[in-house]
Design an enzyme around this catalytic site. Sequence first.
Site, PDB file in Angstrom:
ATOM      1  N   ASN A   7      10.234  -1.809   5.729  1.00 49.21           N
ATOM      2  CA  ASN A   7      10.442  -1.184   4.422  1.00 49.21           C
ATOM      3  C   ASN A   7      11.152   0.142   4.679  1.00 49.21           C
ATOM      4  OD1 ASN A   7      10.290   0.051   1.943  1.00 49.21           O
ATOM      5  ND2 ASN A   7       8.053   0.314   1.973  1.00 49.21           N
ATOM      6  N   LYS A   9      12.340   2.168   2.577  1.00 50.65           N
ATOM      7  CA  LYS A   9      12.140   3.167   1.523  1.00 50.65           C
ATOM      8  C   LYS A   9      13.494   3.795   1.156  1.00 50.65           C
ATOM      9  CE  LYS A   9       7.494   3.708   3.194  1.00 50.65           C
ATOM     10  NZ  LYS A   9       6.264   4.473   3.161  1.00 50.65           N
ATOM     11  N   HIS A  91       4.401  -1.475  -4.523  1.00 50.59           N
ATOM     12  CA  HIS A  91       4.121  -0.518  -3.439  1.00 50.59           C
ATOM     13  C   HIS A  91       3.427   0.701  -4.046  1.00 50.59           C
ATOM     14  CE1 HIS A  91       4.677   2.359  -0.220  1.00 50.59           C
ATOM     15  NE2 HIS A  91       4.915   1.334   0.575  1.00 50.59           N
ATOM     16  N   GLU A  93       3.851   3.718  -3.571  1.00 52.67           N
ATOM     17  CA  GLU A  93       4.786   4.787  -3.947  1.00 52.67           C
ATOM     18  C   GLU A  93       5.387   4.534  -5.323  1.00 52.67           C
ATOM     19  OE1 GLU A  93       7.120   4.829  -0.329  1.00 52.67           O
ATOM     20  OE2 GLU A  93       5.396   5.674   0.740  1.00 52.67           O
ATOM     21  N   GLU A 158      -2.127  -2.301   2.055  1.00 49.99           N
ATOM     22  CA  GLU A 158      -1.698  -1.001   2.576  1.00 49.99           C
ATOM     23  C   GLU A 158      -2.625   0.089   2.052  1.00 49.99           C
ATOM     24  OE1 GLU A 158       2.725  -0.911   3.733  1.00 49.99           O
ATOM     25  OE2 GLU A 158       2.608  -0.516   1.596  1.00 49.99           O
ATOM     26  N   GLY A 164       2.440   6.545   6.141  1.00 50.42           N
ATOM     27  CA  GLY A 164       3.207   7.718   6.544  1.00 50.42           C
ATOM     28  C   GLY A 164       2.363   8.852   7.111  1.00 50.42           C
ATOM     29  N   SER A 196       1.326   3.068   8.717  1.00 53.22           N
ATOM     30  CA  SER A 196       1.415   3.665  10.058  1.00 53.22           C
ATOM     31  C   SER A 196       1.361   2.641  11.188  1.00 53.22           C
ATOM     32  CB  SER A 196       0.328   4.736  10.246  1.00 53.22           C
ATOM     33  OG  SER A 196       0.564   5.820   9.370  1.00 53.22           O
TER      34      SER A 196
HETATM   35  P1  PGA Z   1       4.622   3.658   7.180  1.00 50.59           P
HETATM   36  O1  PGA Z   1       4.910   3.001   5.744  1.00 50.59           O
HETATM   37  O2  PGA Z   1       4.718   2.551   8.198  1.00 50.59           O
HETATM   38  O3  PGA Z   1       5.703   4.688   7.355  1.00 50.59           O
HETATM   39  O4  PGA Z   1       3.250   4.237   7.120  1.00 50.59           O
HETATM   40  C1  PGA Z   1       4.417   1.731   5.409  1.00 50.59           C
HETATM   41  C2  PGA Z   1       4.787   1.371   3.992  1.00 50.59           C
HETATM   42  O5  PGA Z   1       4.700   2.246   3.101  1.00 50.59           O
HETATM   43  O6  PGA Z   1       5.164   0.225   3.695  1.00 50.59           O
END
Ligand code: PGA
Length: 238
Positions: A7, A9, A91, A93, A158, A164, A196
């Site tokens: 992903n 982003k 997601h 976010e 998640e 992150g 992460s």
């Molecule tokens: P990350 O993000 O691996 O940077 O923690 C995962 C995600 O949001 O899909």
Amino acid sequence: MQLIVGNWKMHGRLASVAIVEALVRAGPVEGVELLVCPPATLVARLAEAARGSHVAIGAQDCHPAPEGPFTGDIAAEMLADAGATHVIVGHSERRIGHAETDALVRDKASAAQRAGLVPIVCIGETLAEREAGETLSVVARQLAGSLPETGRFVVAYEPVWAIGTGRTPTPEQVAEVHAFVAARLPEGTPVLYGGSVKPENARGLLAVPHVGGALVGGASLTPRDFLAIAAAAPGAIA
Ligand code: PGA
């Protein structure tokens, strides 16, 4: 077969095609499916770079409608037309940053299926919810409200507090949620872990029962790290 999803982003320019070219050049990892989800501006370009290879291209969001007066939005049909095979929906976010509800996420997942895409429906609790002992009830509510009625889909668990941050749940915590989720899904539905995931922790996370792959944010922008995560999947032969 595990599914390892990148992903990106809101990262990536035209020059980032080099990341996908590196994944294509590296050749398939046996037992692993690789999917890269760039920003919508790059879907067509990356799909062209990955055509005929073992790397699939997806997107990060879609609108429920097939077309219409929705300035700035992108239909699942447009993503399919650009060469996507999957789309991430719900997601955290977007649930948090764009106030997306379970009902909207379900509509987006159904729209993805209508367009011939496989939706990857994200769920997961916040830190406050985990600390209040609400993890399983939150996950149950998100599953009940945001999955499409029928058809093929993927779920990604998640924990919001792991995204992150460099923090991950323990294998026991992952096992508890994944067993709970798997018991509520049609047999064979892949359930990815995300938050992460790095080369250093991938082997432990991917070996947890009912973990069918990973949704990888930051580490998916570096081909070496993304491939190391793929190679850490149980049964992978690089
Ligand atoms: P990350 O993000 O691996 O940077 O923690 C995962 C995600 O949001 O899909």
